[in-house]
Enzyme design. Structure first.
Site, mmCIF file in Angstrom:
data_model
loop_
_atom_site.group_PDB
_atom_site.id
_atom_site.type_symbol
_atom_site.label_atom_id
_atom_site.label_comp_id
_atom_site.label_asym_id
_atom_site.label_seq_id
_atom_site.Cartn_x
_atom_site.Cartn_y
_atom_site.Cartn_z
ATOM 1 N N TYR A 135 -23.123 -15.461 -25.762
ATOM 2 C CA TYR A 135 -22.572 -14.861 -26.852
ATOM 3 C C TYR A 135 -22.840 -15.710 -28.180
ATOM 4 O O TYR A 135 -22.551 -15.135 -29.462
ATOM 5 C CB TYR A 135 -21.204 -14.176 -26.601
ATOM 6 C CG TYR A 135 -21.111 -12.827 -25.815
ATOM 7 C CD1 TYR A 135 -22.257 -12.766 -25.234
ATOM 8 C CD2 TYR A 135 -19.892 -12.454 -25.591
ATOM 9 C CE1 TYR A 135 -22.021 -11.538 -24.597
ATOM 10 C CE2 TYR A 135 -19.857 -11.378 -24.865
ATOM 11 C CZ TYR A 135 -20.822 -10.940 -24.154
ATOM 12 O OH TYR A 135 -20.898 -9.699 -23.548
ATOM 13 N N LYS A 195 -24.006 -16.582 -11.226
ATOM 14 C CA LYS A 195 -25.299 -16.184 -10.822
ATOM 15 C C LYS A 195 -26.040 -17.260 -10.616
ATOM 16 O O LYS A 195 -27.187 -17.128 -11.020
ATOM 17 C CB LYS A 195 -25.714 -15.102 -11.878
ATOM 18 C CG LYS A 195 -26.750 -14.277 -11.480
ATOM 19 C CD LYS A 195 -26.523 -13.084 -10.476
ATOM 20 C CE LYS A 195 -27.768 -12.525 -9.723
ATOM 21 N NZ LYS A 195 -27.551 -11.331 -8.773
ATOM 22 N N ASP A 227 -22.793 -9.738 -9.511
ATOM 23 C CA ASP A 227 -23.017 -8.440 -8.959
ATOM 24 C C ASP A 227 -21.994 -7.920 -7.904
ATOM 25 O O ASP A 227 -21.464 -6.931 -7.920
ATOM 26 C CB ASP A 227 -24.548 -8.181 -8.753
ATOM 27 C CG ASP A 227 -25.221 -8.927 -7.849
ATOM 28 O OD1 ASP A 227 -24.717 -10.193 -8.015
ATOM 29 O OD2 ASP A 227 -26.127 -8.777 -7.326
ATOM 30 N N ASP A 251 -16.469 -10.751 -19.948
ATOM 31 C CA ASP A 251 -16.363 -9.590 -20.910
ATOM 32 C C ASP A 251 -16.437 -8.342 -20.145
ATOM 33 O O ASP A 251 -15.857 -7.434 -19.938
ATOM 34 C CB ASP A 251 -17.637 -9.653 -21.827
ATOM 35 C CG ASP A 251 -17.234 -8.482 -22.843
ATOM 36 O OD1 ASP A 251 -16.303 -7.746 -23.171
ATOM 37 O OD2 ASP A 251 -18.408 -8.364 -23.758
ATOM 38 N N ASP A 255 -12.870 -6.146 -18.584
ATOM 39 C CA ASP A 255 -12.667 -4.471 -18.800
ATOM 40 C C ASP A 255 -13.052 -3.874 -17.599
ATOM 41 O O ASP A 255 -12.196 -2.904 -17.712
ATOM 42 C CB ASP A 255 -13.807 -4.258 -19.741
ATOM 43 C CG ASP A 255 -13.821 -4.844 -21.269
ATOM 44 O OD1 ASP A 255 -12.549 -5.125 -21.553
ATOM 45 O OD2 ASP A 255 -14.637 -4.816 -21.930
HETATM 46 MG MG MG Z 1 -27.470 -7.147 -7.211
HETATM 47 MG MG MG Z 2 -15.303 -6.184 -23.621
#
Ligand code: MG
Ligand code: MG
Lengths: 361, 361
Positions: A135, A195, A227, A251, A255
């Site tokens: 970001y 990841k 994931d 983020d 959420d």
């Molecule tokens: Mg996956």
């Molecule tokens: Mg957000």
């Protein structure tokens, strides 16, 4: 104890008023000063984060923030939009640690998309790094590709990056939060989400968090791919205690987790720097569609004020008093429209704030 | 019609056998050739994707893939691990378009974490770009930071990037899929998921998808931020029709969406290249813990074979026959252990395959 009160736009003014009322009921001495921020500040001074507002925030122990944004500012140049105020505060105050609790209140279990048995008793804390990652990473932009699948084509790019000290400090925050929670009865576990199987940045993240974890032998540490974490939040959210992750994954997952509870109007948040200076705001937005109607739910903001007392003002007992008072008004059956259901009593913003004050006893 | 059959590891052999049995029941002529892949190939040839296996796949119209991986290979060097086989196939075959349907079968509504009314009738398709984005972007690695929050500190970094032709081709795939679905009764809408408010790459993504969308006036297009998409999947999953997004966001959201159904043993997937050559595999993994026991659910693989008939072999009627047969065995109350519930009949892998063959009529 100096508090900068920044109500902002939309329902911000209404909900922050109730939190201030609650704070003023406590037997504590606060110095509070209010300033404009977001669209309201743009309207008055031509900038969403005027110099004076920023200075006030920087000079305070904590910022109590409402919400910013309204559709009418969507056509402004990006640096002038209300959302820039919050980015500017994060950046200038160095607020690198974002706390997003996802708590399911027993009386509101029915509001969740999930089956009651999966969500009842949920109490997890997502800690998101807030000033690094893709970001903010430079370089970024558009250019002509010189390699990849289509050399010569126009492309856009961003840079994901984390340095060792950035990962270390957020890891310490997570382990210390897990330790505090453990003292209050949780399992005492940090789940670091990465990841690492694909990204260099998050293999490094995993390595550094693992190193820091050795300093906290009393806290369990596990690692999960992002994931899989997105899946496990749906499948078995209560398996988590503290989750720590980067800015982008945080983020997305914070959420997702907040939506699991079904009552985002109840969820506070905190953003802290290395000096425990913090910005406290509800997880929800400025809701311009219901602004000024006196029907917004002030509880997320009131609970944000409780987090402020705990993390920045070192008043844990006062924090707990507020949290207990909120539990009590829910038990009494009082509900704003967003969390109302058959058989409960619908109240407005001010009545809800008054009820919390009364419940403080 | 030449099919490369690559069963792989764990339950791969058992579930692929059943899909092959179903394919052989159809009145179609297939040339099928089987080869080792993953850990099984490593054991036999010292490499998870032997030259001969890759050549077979490249020379076929489609690959029917089981699953790869087992804990016993976790200590191998990364290039020798079973998972590299699938990455190698994707890369060499240019499989850039990944189709991940999330369908909730009426008889399995109870398996979901979500309340029945939110999930009943769910039929969404997530299309994930599979060969670009930060998962492959160069440069990447570790270095000493020269700027950022901690100049001089060790850092790791990755590069997110998408070129215009990469975005265009996946956007076309999504709009065409939405058009086909619309002909079959859906709303005909593509939701493009991005993070255009923060990332240059995904502002570009949004711009390019919007451009491509103008060629499909019959299909509605909307845009959603990835964090909001992660929330909306929990709150109101049926609001989606076709979702298209990049490799990383697609990885996270397709897994989240598959878990919503609660029956990942039912979910097929397809990965296609520009020539409609494709690799078809179940969304679940190799489940080494239940391998060889004859209890694995073969339906995701059988449904993957149906996708293969539709997308790579141009046999939509045969695809539909298989899908109807699967519906029928579910209606008869037959269930493997993973989807079993009180009042239904538990069957093994082979019995389930036989039941689908019988239901083909
Ligand atoms: Mg996956
Ligand atoms: Mg957000």
């Amino acid at each position: 104890m100096k508090i900068a009160v920044l109500p902002g736009d939309g329902i911000g003014t209404e909900i922050v008023s109730e939190a201030v009322k609650v704070l003023n009921t406590l037997d504590l001495k606060f110095e509070m000063e209010t300033a404009l921020v977001g669209g309201a500040a743009y309207d008055a001074y031509g900038h969403p984060l005027p110099e004076a507002t920023l200075k006030l925030a920087m000079d305070s122990d904590a910022v109590l923030f409402g919400a910013v944004g309204d559709w009418k500012y969507d056509t402004l140049d990006r640096p002038l939009r209300p959302e820039q105020a919050i980015l500017g505060l994060r950046k200038n105050m160095g607020l690198f640690a974002n706390f997003r609790p996802a708590i399911c209140y027993e009386q509101l279990v029915g509001a969740s998309s999930l089956k009651p048995e999966l969500i009842s008793g949920l109490d997890i804390l997502i800690i998101r790094e807030l000033t690094g990652d893709i970001y903010f990473g430079q370089p970024r932009g558009r250019r002509i590709a010189t390699d990849g699948h289509f050399p010569g084509a126009e492309e856009a790019f961003d840079t994901m990056r984390y340095s060792k000290p950035e990962i270390e400090r957020i890891a310490h925050v997570a382990f210390q939060a897990a330790r505090k929670r453990k003292a209050a009865g949780t399992e005492g576990r940090v789940t670091s989400v990465d990841k690492a199987n694909v990204l260099e940045t998050f293999q490094f993240w995993k390595d550094v968090v693992t190193e820091v974890g050795k300093e906290y032998p009393d806290i369990a540490l596990d690692h999960m791919y992002v994931d899989n974490a997105a899946m496990q939040l749906v499948k078995e959210p209560k398996r988590f205690d503290v989750v720590v992750t980067g800015n982008m994954f945080g983020d997305i997952l914070s959420d997702e987790a907040s939506m699991l509870t079904g009552s985002i109007g109840m969820l506070p948040s905190a953003s802290l720097n290395t000096k425990n200076q913090g910005l406290y705001e509800p997880s929800h937005g400025s809701a311009p569609d219901i602004a000024g109607k006196g029907i917004a739910n002030p509880l997320a903001t009131i609970l944000s004020a409780a987090m402020m007392l705990r993390f920045s003002l070192n008043q844990p007992e006062a924090a707990q008093r507020i949290e207990a008072a909120v539990q009590k008004v829910l038990a009494l059956g009082l509900r704003t429209g967003d969390i109302w259901s058959e058989g409960t009593t619908k109240v407005g913003t001010r009545e809800m704030g008054d009820a919390v004050v009364k419940a403080l006893g």
